[in-house]
Design a protein around this motif. Structure first.
Motif, short mmCIF file in Angstrom:
data_model
loop_
_atom_site.label_atom_id
_atom_site.label_comp_id
_atom_site.label_asym_id
_atom_site.label_seq_id
_atom_site.Cartn_x
_atom_site.Cartn_y
_atom_site.Cartn_z
N MET A 63 0.83 -1.20 0.00
CA MET A 63 0.00 0.00 0.00
C MET A 63 0.87 1.26 0.00
SD MET A 63 -3.36 -0.53 0.18
CE MET A 63 -4.53 -1.85 0.55
N LEU A 64 0.54 2.20 -0.88
CA LEU A 64 1.18 3.51 -0.87
C LEU A 64 0.36 4.40 0.05
CD1 LEU A 64 3.20 5.61 -1.92
CD2 LEU A 64 1.63 6.01 -3.84
N GLN A 66 -18.97 16.11 -23.33
CA GLN A 66 -18.46 14.75 -23.13
C GLN A 66 -17.42 14.78 -22.01
OE1 GLN A 66 -18.20 11.71 -26.06
NE2 GLN A 66 -18.52 13.17 -27.73
N THR A 67 -17.92 14.83 -20.77
CA THR A 67 -17.07 14.84 -19.58
C THR A 67 -17.46 13.66 -18.70
OG1 THR A 67 -16.80 17.25 -19.58
CG2 THR A 67 -16.46 16.11 -17.49
N VAL A 68 -16.49 12.86 -18.33
CA VAL A 68 -16.73 11.72 -17.43
C VAL A 68 -15.64 11.69 -16.37
CG1 VAL A 68 -17.95 10.33 -19.16
CG2 VAL A 68 -15.47 10.10 -18.89
N GLU A 69 -15.89 10.95 -15.30
CA GLU A 69 -14.91 10.79 -14.23
C GLU A 69 -14.62 9.31 -14.02
OE1 GLU A 69 -15.74 13.02 -10.60
OE2 GLU A 69 -17.36 14.04 -11.66
N PHE A 70 -13.35 9.01 -13.92
CA PHE A 70 -12.97 7.64 -13.57
C PHE A 70 -11.61 7.67 -12.90
CE2 PHE A 70 -10.83 3.56 -14.50
CZ PHE A 70 -11.67 2.73 -13.76
N GLY A 71 -11.54 7.02 -11.72
CA GLY A 71 -10.30 6.98 -10.99
C GLY A 71 -10.26 5.80 -10.04
N LEU A 72 -9.51 5.96 -8.98
CA LEU A 72 -9.20 4.86 -8.07
C LEU A 72 -10.37 4.45 -7.18
CD1 LEU A 72 -5.70 6.23 -7.11
CD2 LEU A 72 -6.09 4.07 -8.31
N PHE A 73 -10.21 3.31 -6.56
CA PHE A 73 -11.07 2.85 -5.46
C PHE A 73 -10.85 3.81 -4.29
CE2 PHE A 73 -11.32 -0.67 -2.02
CZ PHE A 73 -12.66 -0.40 -1.77
N ARG A 82 -4.65 5.76 1.53
CA ARG A 82 -3.73 4.82 0.89
C ARG A 82 -4.36 4.24 -0.37
NH1 ARG A 82 -6.15 3.03 5.32
NH2 ARG A 82 -7.25 1.04 5.31
N VAL A 83 -3.48 3.67 -1.20
CA VAL A 83 -3.92 3.01 -2.42
C VAL A 83 -3.01 1.82 -2.68
CG1 VAL A 83 -2.47 4.51 -3.86
CG2 VAL A 83 -4.43 3.35 -4.87
N GLU A 114 -2.78 -1.03 -8.15
CA GLU A 114 -3.92 -0.34 -8.76
C GLU A 114 -3.49 0.91 -9.53
OE1 GLU A 114 -7.33 0.29 -6.33
OE2 GLU A 114 -7.64 -1.87 -6.00
N LEU A 115 -2.39 1.52 -9.14
CA LEU A 115 -1.88 2.64 -9.90
C LEU A 115 -1.50 2.19 -11.31
CD1 LEU A 115 0.39 4.28 -7.17
CD2 LEU A 115 -1.76 5.20 -8.05
N GLU A 116 -0.85 1.05 -11.40
CA GLU A 116 -0.47 0.52 -12.70
C GLU A 116 -1.70 0.13 -13.52
OE1 GLU A 116 1.29 -0.83 -16.06
OE2 GLU A 116 2.24 0.35 -14.47
N ARG A 117 -2.66 -0.49 -12.90
CA ARG A 117 -3.85 -0.93 -13.62
C ARG A 117 -4.68 0.26 -14.10
NH1 ARG A 117 -6.78 -4.42 -9.56
NH2 ARG A 117 -8.07 -5.19 -11.27
N LEU A 118 -4.77 1.31 -13.28
CA LEU A 118 -5.48 2.51 -13.72
C LEU A 118 -4.75 3.15 -14.90
CD1 LEU A 118 -7.75 4.59 -13.28
CD2 LEU A 118 -6.20 5.80 -11.71
#
Length: 384
Positions: free
Chosen positions: A94-95, A343-350, A360-361, A365-369
């Motif tokens: 975890m970071l 055309q605006t959307v949001e997508f990011g981390l858990f 923390r993350v 998951e940083l690599e997969r994102l």
């Protein structure tokens, strides 16, 4: 920072900068240096006491914009952190650090994805454009950040065709949710006027607490709308009630109430205000009041379109999960960007630890994102 840096390396570098709103402390210099090495033209923009950065590569075709923020909230009680909040330590995969989720991890993934995309598509800038809109004012008042940058872009007659905001959007695991819209936010202050007096002589006074209480109950229980297919019913939440100066023997002369509406496209701010006035008009005898409102963001909704379709496909391909497009959660700067870019959307981390102690993350998951972002760019702009 080397353009071949991994999203983890970029995230660590950003997390070690204590960029508490509205101080940037060098985050945008780091981002700008990285993008400049990739060929981007930088436009540092300071409005008020806020640093912002707009960067663009190319001047033709469609302009795809990554949007985000470098400012973070305060760490809170630092003694409760497992590691120092700006140390960017990695513990058990975890970071840990303030901003890991919200949203330096997302910014790092955007940067690394951009470098990988341009390596795979070296002729991209001959046909289309990539840009970054980074602000240091998202966690604060949000008046000298994205709003001002968008004004600057309008003055330059520069438009954004697609915008992906990298805010954390996933609820149970990476990829399970993306935001195709957000509710609007309307803040209100209501002041009831009574008549101050001695508690022993209530017939000579008019207690605004007593008189307002049934009205507040009606406001709290009132159904302002039924929502619609994309948004839940409007909610009203009271956030502060204040009356009197603490004296035990004085009936206060006024009562101040603050509350917030979160609303979708089923109601307008004017309709919500009208319903408040109608409820308050039920007071018998009438209770004098003043109502002031401040709209901090209108609701937005992106229905269909190339970006939403391509993002859903990239999430499914890379993460093997079908994302749920939704409009839940708080507000973000997408509420401003969507006014200029439909055309605006949001997508990011858990996002289970945003704004919490020990934010923390998972490192992987940083690599997969980053892989999702790279796939998205290659889907929208195949290599020629």
């Amino acid at each position: 920072m080397d353009p071949s840096a991994s999203p983890l390396e970029l995230a660590v570098a950003l997390l070690r900068i204590p960029s508490i709103t509205p101080r940037d402390e060098g985050c945008q210099l780091l981002i700008g240096s990285f993008l400049q090495q990739l060929g981007f033209t930088l436009y540092p923009l300071r409005f008020g006491n806020v640093d912002n950065l707009y960067a663009r590569l190319g001047s033709k075709g469609k302009n795809f914009c990554f949007a985000g923020h470098t400012d973070v909230v305060t760490p809170g009680e630092e003694s409760r952190w497992q590691t120092p909040p700006f140390a960017a330590a990695i513990v058990d995969g975890m970071l840990i650090g303030r901003g890991a989720n919200d949203m330096k991890g997302g910014v790092a993934a955007m940067l690394a994805a951009t470098a990988r995309f341009l390596q795979a598509n070296p002729n991209f800038a001959q046909h289309n454009s990539l840009s970054f809109l980074i602000t240091g004012d998202e966690e604060g008042a949000a008046v000298d950040g994205t709003v001002k940058v968008l004004e600057w872009l309008r003055q330059r007659q520069e438009s954004i065709d697609y915008c992906l905001v990298g805010e954390p959007t996933c609820m149970q695991q990476l990829g399970d949710g993306l935001k195709q819209g957000r509710r609007g936010s309307l803040n209100a202050e209501l002041i009831f006027q009574g008549r101050q007096g001695h508690v022993a002589y209530p017939h000579l006074a008019d207690n605004p607490i007593h008189r307002a209480a049934p009205l507040l109950d009606r406001l709290a229980r009132h159904r302002f709308d039924e929502g619609n297919a994309h948004f839940p019913p409007t909610t009203l939440q009271m956030t502060r009630i204040q009356a009197g100066d603490g004296s035990d023997n004085v009936i206060p002369g006024s009562l101040r109430l603050n509350f917030n509406f979160r609303f979708g496209t089923a109601s307008t701010p004017a309709q919500l205000e009208e319903q408040i006035h109608n409820i308050l008009a039920e007071a018998d005898p009438p209770l004098p009041y003043t109502l002031t409102t401040h709209l901090s963001g209108r609701p937005f909704l992106t229905e269909g379109g190339e970006l939403l379709q391509a993002l859903s496909n990239s999430i499914r391909t890379v993460l093997d999960i079908s994302a749920n497009p939704n409009t839940a959660g708080g507000t973000s700067d997408a509420r401003f960007i969507s006014l200029d870019c439909p055309q605006t959307v949001e997508f990011g981390l858990f996002s289970p630890t945003i704004h919490q102690v020990n934010e923390r993350v998972p490192v992987d998951e940083l690599e997969r994102l980053c892989q999702v972002y790279t796939h998205l760019l290659l889907t929208l702009f195949p290599a020629l």
